[in-house]
Scaffold this active site. Structure first.
Site, PDB file in Angstrom:
ATOM      1  N   HIS A 142     -87.800  38.434  22.597  1.00  0.00           N
ATOM      2  CA  HIS A 142     -87.542  38.235  24.103  1.00  0.00           C
ATOM      3  C   HIS A 142     -87.242  36.859  24.706  1.00  0.00           C
ATOM      4  O   HIS A 142     -87.037  36.080  24.611  1.00  0.00           O
ATOM      5  CB  HIS A 142     -89.065  38.744  24.611  1.00  0.00           C
ATOM      6  CG  HIS A 142     -90.058  38.201  23.416  1.00  0.00           C
ATOM      7  ND1 HIS A 142     -91.718  38.936  22.902  1.00  0.00           N
ATOM      8  CD2 HIS A 142     -89.908  36.757  22.963  1.00  0.00           C
ATOM      9  CE1 HIS A 142     -91.918  37.931  21.898  1.00  0.00           C
ATOM     10  NE2 HIS A 142     -91.160  36.643  22.326  1.00  0.00           N
TER      11      HIS A 142
ATOM     12  N   ASN B 287     -47.577  32.801   3.828  1.00  0.00           N
ATOM     13  CA  ASN B 287     -47.855  33.264   2.280  1.00  0.00           C
ATOM     14  C   ASN B 287     -49.430  33.898   3.078  1.00  0.00           C
ATOM     15  O   ASN B 287     -50.363  32.674   3.134  1.00  0.00           O
ATOM     16  CB  ASN B 287     -48.178  31.848   1.762  1.00  0.00           C
ATOM     17  CG  ASN B 287     -48.410  32.524   0.134  1.00  0.00           C
ATOM     18  OD1 ASN B 287     -49.029  33.609   0.126  1.00  0.00           O
ATOM     19  ND2 ASN B 287     -48.721  31.033  -0.338  1.00  0.00           N
TER      20      ASN B 287
ATOM     21  N   GLY C  97     -48.609  27.738   4.403  1.00  0.00           N
ATOM     22  CA  GLY C  97     -47.656  27.728   3.425  1.00  0.00           C
ATOM     23  C   GLY C  97     -46.813  29.148   3.998  1.00  0.00           C
ATOM     24  O   GLY C  97     -46.905  30.237   4.303  1.00  0.00           O
TER      25      GLY C  97
ATOM     26  N   GLY D  81     -64.822  30.267  -4.398  1.00  0.00           N
ATOM     27  CA  GLY D  81     -64.471  28.944  -3.253  1.00  0.00           C
ATOM     28  C   GLY D  81     -65.798  28.679  -2.889  1.00  0.00           C
ATOM     29  O   GLY D  81     -67.003  29.584  -2.676  1.00  0.00           O
TER      30      GLY D  81
ATOM     31  N   GLY E 190     -58.820  24.546  -8.334  1.00  0.00           N
ATOM     32  CA  GLY E 190     -57.160  25.134  -7.639  1.00  0.00           C
ATOM     33  C   GLY E 190     -56.886  26.710  -8.167  1.00  0.00           C
ATOM     34  O   GLY E 190     -57.912  26.948  -9.189  1.00  0.00           O
ATOM     35  N   THR E 191     -56.291  27.075  -7.800  1.00  0.00           N
ATOM     36  CA  THR E 191     -56.347  28.781  -7.477  1.00  0.00           C
ATOM     37  C   THR E 191     -55.382  28.729  -9.071  1.00  0.00           C
ATOM     38  O   THR E 191     -55.881  30.324  -9.500  1.00  0.00           O
ATOM     39  CB  THR E 191     -55.212  29.376  -5.938  1.00  0.00           C
ATOM     40  OG1 THR E 191     -54.049  28.465  -6.515  1.00  0.00           O
ATOM     41  CG2 THR E 191     -56.045  29.709  -4.958  1.00  0.00           C
TER      42      THR E 191
ATOM     43  N   GLN F 122     -65.254  30.101 -12.951  1.00  0.00           N
ATOM     44  CA  GLN F 122     -63.919  28.799 -12.802  1.00  0.00           C
ATOM     45  C   GLN F 122     -65.735  28.428 -12.615  1.00  0.00           C
ATOM     46  O   GLN F 122     -66.009  28.121 -11.705  1.00  0.00           O
ATOM     47  CB  GLN F 122     -63.166  28.821 -12.017  1.00  0.00           C
ATOM     48  CG  GLN F 122     -62.222  27.830 -11.374  1.00  0.00           C
ATOM     49  CD  GLN F 122     -62.028  27.822 -10.621  1.00  0.00           C
ATOM     50  OE1 GLN F 122     -61.977  28.126  -9.049  1.00  0.00           O
ATOM     51  NE2 GLN F 122     -60.920  26.958 -10.475  1.00  0.00           N
TER      52      GLN F 122
HETATM   53  P1  TTP Z   1     -60.156  28.017   0.232  1.00  0.00           P
HETATM   54  O1  TTP Z   1     -59.910  28.413   1.550  1.00  0.00           O
HETATM   55  O2  TTP Z   1     -58.561  27.150   0.105  1.00  0.00           O
HETATM   56  O3  TTP Z   1     -60.947  27.707  -0.713  1.00  0.00           O
HETATM   57  P2  TTP Z   1     -62.723  28.073   0.027  1.00  0.00           P
HETATM   58  O4  TTP Z   1     -62.610  29.442   0.057  1.00  0.00           O
HETATM   59  O5  TTP Z   1     -63.549  26.758  -1.160  1.00  0.00           O
HETATM   60  O6  TTP Z   1     -62.844  27.431   1.461  1.00  0.00           O
HETATM   61  P3  TTP Z   1     -63.090  26.074   2.181  1.00  0.00           P
HETATM   62  O7  TTP Z   1     -62.220  25.108   1.655  1.00  0.00           O
HETATM   63  O8  TTP Z   1     -63.631  26.392   3.228  1.00  0.00           O
HETATM   64  O9  TTP Z   1     -64.523  25.016   1.063  1.00  0.00           O
HETATM   65  O10 TTP Z   1     -59.522  28.685  -0.856  1.00  0.00           O
HETATM   66  C1  TTP Z   1     -58.773  30.359  -0.985  1.00  0.00           C
HETATM   67  C2  TTP Z   1     -58.895  31.083  -1.770  1.00  0.00           C
HETATM   68  O11 TTP Z   1     -59.044  30.806  -3.391  1.00  0.00           O
HETATM   69  C3  TTP Z   1     -61.079  31.508  -1.846  1.00  0.00           C
HETATM   70  O12 TTP Z   1     -60.749  32.791  -1.993  1.00  0.00           O
HETATM   71  C4  TTP Z   1     -60.948  30.627  -2.481  1.00  0.00           C
HETATM   72  C5  TTP Z   1     -60.423  31.025  -3.687  1.00  0.00           C
HETATM   73  N1  TTP Z   1     -60.139  29.713  -4.836  1.00  0.00           N
HETATM   74  C6  TTP Z   1     -60.624  29.644  -6.051  1.00  0.00           C
HETATM   75  O13 TTP Z   1     -61.244  30.510  -6.372  1.00  0.00           O
HETATM   76  N2  TTP Z   1     -60.555  28.380  -6.954  1.00  0.00           N
HETATM   77  C7  TTP Z   1     -60.213  27.630  -6.168  1.00  0.00           C
HETATM   78  O14 TTP Z   1     -60.016  26.285  -7.853  1.00  0.00           O
HETATM   79  C8  TTP Z   1     -60.236  26.982  -4.921  1.00  0.00           C
HETATM   80  C9  TTP Z   1     -59.396  25.904  -4.536  1.00  0.00           C
HETATM   81  C10 TTP Z   1     -60.002  28.128  -4.560  1.00  0.00           C
END
Ligand code: TTP
Length: 404
Positions: A311, A163, A137, A9, A83-84, A78
């Site tokens: 200080h 979630n 979620g 992220g 996305g996750t 990545q």
């Molecule tokens: P988020 O908290 O949604 O994203 P972020 O960490 O980039 O924060 P911000 O929205 O402030 O920019 O992500 C949830 C988790 O998933 C976090 O651990 C980061 C991870 N993630 C990835 O590794 N790759 C991705 O493409 C996304 C969207 C999230």
């Protein structure tokens, strides 16, 4: 069980603290946020860790190396935050295709007993009970008590369980990661979860304690949580004319001078120096090589590496980035006159921190002139300066998307 930790992220909501480091590397007490996730995973039963990295990846790599707590560590890159599900796909080549796997968000704190329950069994999703789940979620369960799906931001939530970004997937799910883009343009792991719910009995594991660390005040909360778990010890050099009450850790190489009063839980990290005649209270971390000087009060704050409050200053409920330097007499406001929760700018909008006491968020290297005053909820950008006697009433961080 083999475990993937998502740590790619950008952490835009943590600006300006994430200008120079990824959110998972922000400090929570004595180690980075993601190290707490990793250690909880190891305690709960992780057999290997694959960290998915992207933004400022080298920071994470060099911190972890190839092994942690007897468990092998690998990295998957990545390139773009798509996305996750895409993040887990990046890690797929380091997974055993015949084995189930755990996925954890690398920016959350999990309590170990609950996480152990998640690891001890088949497909599962971790959840956390909240009063108002409508902006999360939310887990839906079937008549047998298994999870049937996750509904995003429902007006009428089917449960109060949200979630928590912690999953056990069956081995088969490794082949289900090519999901379609969602409405918000991301490849979502919750779509993989939906298919898992269709084909497997998915347990919902409610966590006793959990914290998603996405916004600056949650970084304060994370430090409050982990400071509360410290056991006091003094390995550094503490004057016999200093007074330490409650749980206080003074690491080796730290100095606490005469006339200092510390009301724990407080952590004074190696190389830091406190006093003479300073007062530190609440849940406070004085980071490595940080300095708190004469007649300074620090309350419930995190001073990152090398921050100096020399200080006659007051710092309350604040996050000070690396090498911040306060001119004499700089004061932080941490309370509104109307007693309402302090608000902060976040991605161009003013949002409530939910905290009645909340101070400032300062990027690395901020310098204030003497007698500067900083209003509650204000952020100052990396390298920003404040003139002597200046009163900073409003946020100064650029949240425009092209500030990435
Ligand atoms: P988020 O908290 O949604 O994203 P972020 O960490 O980039 O924060 P911000 O929205 O402030 O920019 O992500 C949830 C988790 O998933 C976090 O651990 C980061 C991870 N993630 C990835 O590794 N790759 C991705 O493409 C996304 C969207 C999230």
């Amino acid at each position: 069980m083999q475990t993937v930790i998502l740590a790619a992220g950008r952490g835009t909501r943590m600006r300006p603290l994430t200008d120079r480091r990824p959110k998972p590397m922000l400090p929570v007490v004595d180690k980075p946020l993601v190290a707490h996730t990793a250690d909880a995973a190891i305690d709960a039963g992780a057999s290997s860790l694959t960290l998915v990295v992207g933004y400022e990846a080298d920071d994470v790599r060099s911190y972890f190396g190839t092994e942690r707590g007897g468990v092998p560590v690998e990295f998957a890159v990545q390139e773009k935050q798509r996305g996750t599900a895409d993040a887990v796909r990046a890690a797929a080549s380091s997974l055993d295709p015949e084995e189930p796997f755990v996925v954890l968000n690398g920016d959350a704190l999990y309590d170990v007993p609950s996480l152990t329950t998640l690891y001890d069994g088949g497909a599962a999703v971790g959840s956390y009970r909240v009063d108002d789940p409508r902006s999360y979620g939310v887990l839906e369960t079937d008549s047998d008590g298994f999870v049937s799906g996750v509904i995003e931001k429902p007006e009428n939530p089917p449960s109060d369980l949200i979630n928590a970004g912690a999953y056990v997937f069956p081995a088969e799910a490794q082949t289900w990661l090519n999901v379609a883009e969602s409405d918000r343009g991301e490849l979502e792991l919750t779509d993989v979860l939906a298919r898992t719910c269709d084909e497997f009995d998915v347990r919902g594991v409610a966590f006793d304690r959990w914290l998603d660390v996405g916004r600056p005040w949650e970084l304060l909360e994370a430090n409050e949580w982990k400071l509360g778990e410290l056991e006091g010890r003094v390995d550094g050099d503490v004057s016999e004319r200093a007074e330490l009450d409650g749980t206080v850790v003074v690491e080796e190489g730290a100095t606490v001078r005469s006339g200092v009063v510390i009301d724990g839980p407080v952590l004074v990290r190696r190389g830091a120096s406190v006093g003479p005649n300073a007062y530190i209270r609440g849940h406070t971390v004085v980071g490595e090589d940080a300095k708190v000087g004469h007649a300074v009060e620090v309350k419930n704050s995190v001073l990152m590496e090398g921050a100096t409050v020399g200080h006659l200053s007051y710092v309350g409920d604040s996050l000070l980035g690396r090498d911040v330097n306060f001119g004499a007499g700089t004061k932080v406001a941490n309370l509104r006159h109307d007693g309402e929760p302090v608000r902060q700018m976040l991605k161009g909008e003013l949002v409530s921190s939910g905290r009645r006491k909340y101070g400032v968020i300062l990027g690395d290297g901020v310098k204030t002139g003497i007698n500067a005053s900083l209003n509650a909820g204000v952020r100052l950008p990396t390298g920003g300066t404040v003139k002597p006697g200046e009163s900073v009433l409003y946020d100064r961080v650029d949240d425009a998307p092209d500030a990435d």
